[in-house]
Scaffold this active site. Structure first.
Site, PDB file in Angstrom:
ATOM      1  N   ASP A  48       0.802  -1.186  -0.013  1.00 26.36           N
ATOM      2  CA  ASP A  48       0.083   0.126   0.127  1.00 26.36           C
ATOM      3  C   ASP A  48       0.924   1.331  -0.053  1.00 26.36           C
ATOM      4  OD1 ASP A  48       0.835  -0.240   2.537  1.00 26.36           O
ATOM      5  OD2 ASP A  48      -1.031  -0.212   3.644  1.00 26.36           O
ATOM      6  N   SER A  49       2.236   1.352  -0.066  1.00 28.77           N
ATOM      7  CA  SER A  49       3.094   2.296  -0.457  1.00 28.77           C
ATOM      8  C   SER A  49       2.675   2.909  -1.522  1.00 28.77           C
ATOM      9  CB  SER A  49       4.549   1.750  -0.219  1.00 28.77           C
ATOM     10  OG  SER A  49       4.813   0.923  -1.156  1.00 28.77           O
ATOM     11  N   ASP A  87      -0.784  -6.479  -0.130  1.00 28.79           N
ATOM     12  CA  ASP A  87      -1.213  -5.816   1.290  1.00 28.79           C
ATOM     13  C   ASP A  87      -2.666  -5.729   1.331  1.00 28.79           C
ATOM     14  OD1 ASP A  87       0.751  -5.155   2.732  1.00 28.79           O
ATOM     15  OD2 ASP A  87       1.270  -3.152   1.990  1.00 28.79           O
ATOM     16  N   LYS A 117      -0.649  -9.716   3.041  1.00 25.76           N
ATOM     17  CA  LYS A 117       0.147  -9.234   4.307  1.00 25.76           C
ATOM     18  C   LYS A 117      -0.893  -8.359   5.013  1.00 25.76           C
ATOM     19  CE  LYS A 117       3.510  -6.052   3.554  1.00 25.76           C
ATOM     20  NZ  LYS A 117       3.006  -4.786   4.479  1.00 25.76           N
ATOM     21  N   GLU A 119      -0.685  -5.591   8.557  1.00 29.05           N
ATOM     22  CA  GLU A 119       0.143  -4.902   9.656  1.00 29.05           C
ATOM     23  C   GLU A 119      -0.407  -5.330  11.020  1.00 29.05           C
ATOM     24  OE1 GLU A 119       0.548  -0.882   9.042  1.00 29.05           O
ATOM     25  OE2 GLU A 119       1.299  -1.234   6.723  1.00 29.05           O
ATOM     26  N   GLU A 186       9.784  -3.648  10.101  1.00 26.54           N
ATOM     27  CA  GLU A 186      10.164  -2.319   9.636  1.00 26.54           C
ATOM     28  C   GLU A 186      10.501  -1.351  10.680  1.00 26.54           C
ATOM     29  OE1 GLU A 186       7.150  -0.560   6.980  1.00 26.54           O
ATOM     30  OE2 GLU A 186       8.205   1.132   6.776  1.00 26.54           O
TER      31      GLU A 186
HETATM   32  O1  KIV Z   1       3.601  -1.014   1.256  1.00 27.66           O
HETATM   33  C1  KIV Z   1       4.747  -1.469   1.322  1.00 27.66           C
HETATM   34  O2  KIV Z   1       5.329  -0.867   0.502  1.00 27.66           O
HETATM   35  C2  KIV Z   1       5.151  -2.080   2.538  1.00 27.66           C
HETATM   36  C3  KIV Z   1       7.005  -2.249   2.591  1.00 27.66           C
HETATM   37  C4  KIV Z   1       7.275  -1.056   3.275  1.00 27.66           C
HETATM   38  C5  KIV Z   1       7.195  -3.588   3.223  1.00 27.66           C
HETATM   39  O3  KIV Z   1       4.383  -2.714   3.078  1.00 27.66           O
END
Ligand code: KIV
Length: 275
Positions: A48-49, A87, A117, A119, A186
């Protein structure tokens, strides 16, 4: 969609725990970028970056399930080999394990990716277990949690005290026990990441963590030097793509304005027939 017979599997990733050669992981958001990275990476994350690096958002919270699905489909089309992980965006998994599972299923069914993934540490362990029990592999993400940070300046290194290191260790053990196949760590002190890597039986993937993690991940645009002015300390820029693009755009603009582009080579003309 490509045939998946040659893809690196979740089992392959899991069995990289403790291996001498760390796992190579990067984010990917477009098919062509995935095609290039695929040769070198074990794992591609549709993270989600993308909210910041693709969509110009302030943080990750504006990213939706549909955005991850669209880019996930592009990455599956562009890659053949890497294990692709998606994500789960903010608001799609935190409150209710049943809702989290419904959204994880959508991500998997609509993309063909290998895992999701999410968090969170001990607090999210029941949700991880619920998704894993339904047959969907989960990668955990502990330490600094970008979805919990609203301002880029709010990014803070984790695990600076004995107490917070202990908390991180508990988070790591909880997500491992819940059935996660790997975890991202992270922005922690390297000592905290090392303790976790030694304590758990699943691979740790570091970003701003430690060279002793079982793998490393970076946001590709950061690594290529194409993001804006804020570059976290843990990023190494392997290229300066901003400069390359700036130069190319400047050159193109000059040539268009002076009618040097398009030149003869770029035109469709009727070829002269031999008489
Ligand atoms: O969204 C992302 O790019 C991430 C990385 C920081 C691992 O979760």
């Amino acid at each position: 969609m490509t045939s998946d017979s040659n893809r690196i599997t979740i089992e392959d990733i899991r069995s990289a725990k403790g291996r001498d050669e760390p796992l190579v992981c990067l984010t990917a958001y477009t098919a062509r970028v995935a095609q290039i990275l695929d040769q070198y990476c074990d794992l591609l994350l549709v993270g989600d970056s993308m909210g910041m690096v693709l969509y110009g958002m302030e943080g990750t919270r504006g990213v939706t399930l549909d955005m991850i699905i669209n880019h996930g489909q592009a990455i599956m089309r562009g890659s053949k080999r890497a294990c692709v992980v998606l994500d789960m965006p903010f608001g799609t998994y935190e409150d209710d394990p049943a809702n989290a599972l419904k959204n994880a299923k959508r991500l998997m069914n609509e993309t063909g990716a290998s895992a999701v993934k999410l968090e969170g540490g001990a607090d999210l362990a029941p949700t991880i277990k619920h998704i894993v029990d339904a047959g969907i592999p989960v990668m955990a993400h502990i330490g600094l949690l970008p979805q919990s940070v609203e301002e880029p300046g709010g990014f803070r290194v984790q695990g600076k005290t004995e107490d917070t290191q202990e908390q991180l260790l508990q988070d790591a053990r909880a997500v491992e026990q819940a059935g996660a196949f790997a975890m991202v760590i992270e922005a922690t002190l390297d000592a905290a990441a090392d303790k976790i890597t030694q304590a758990v039986s699943i691979p740790t993937i570091g970003i701003g963590a430690s060279p002793n993690c079982d793998g490393q991940i970076l946001v590709t645009e950061d690594m290529l030097g194409i993001t804006g002015d804020y570059v976290p300390k843990f990023v190494k820029q392997y290229a300066n793509m901003s400069e390359i693009m700036d130069d190319a755009a400047k050159h193109y603009a000059q040539e268009v304005r002076t009618r040097r582009f398009p030149a003869k080579d770029h035109l469709y003309t009727l070829s002269k027939k031999a008489s």
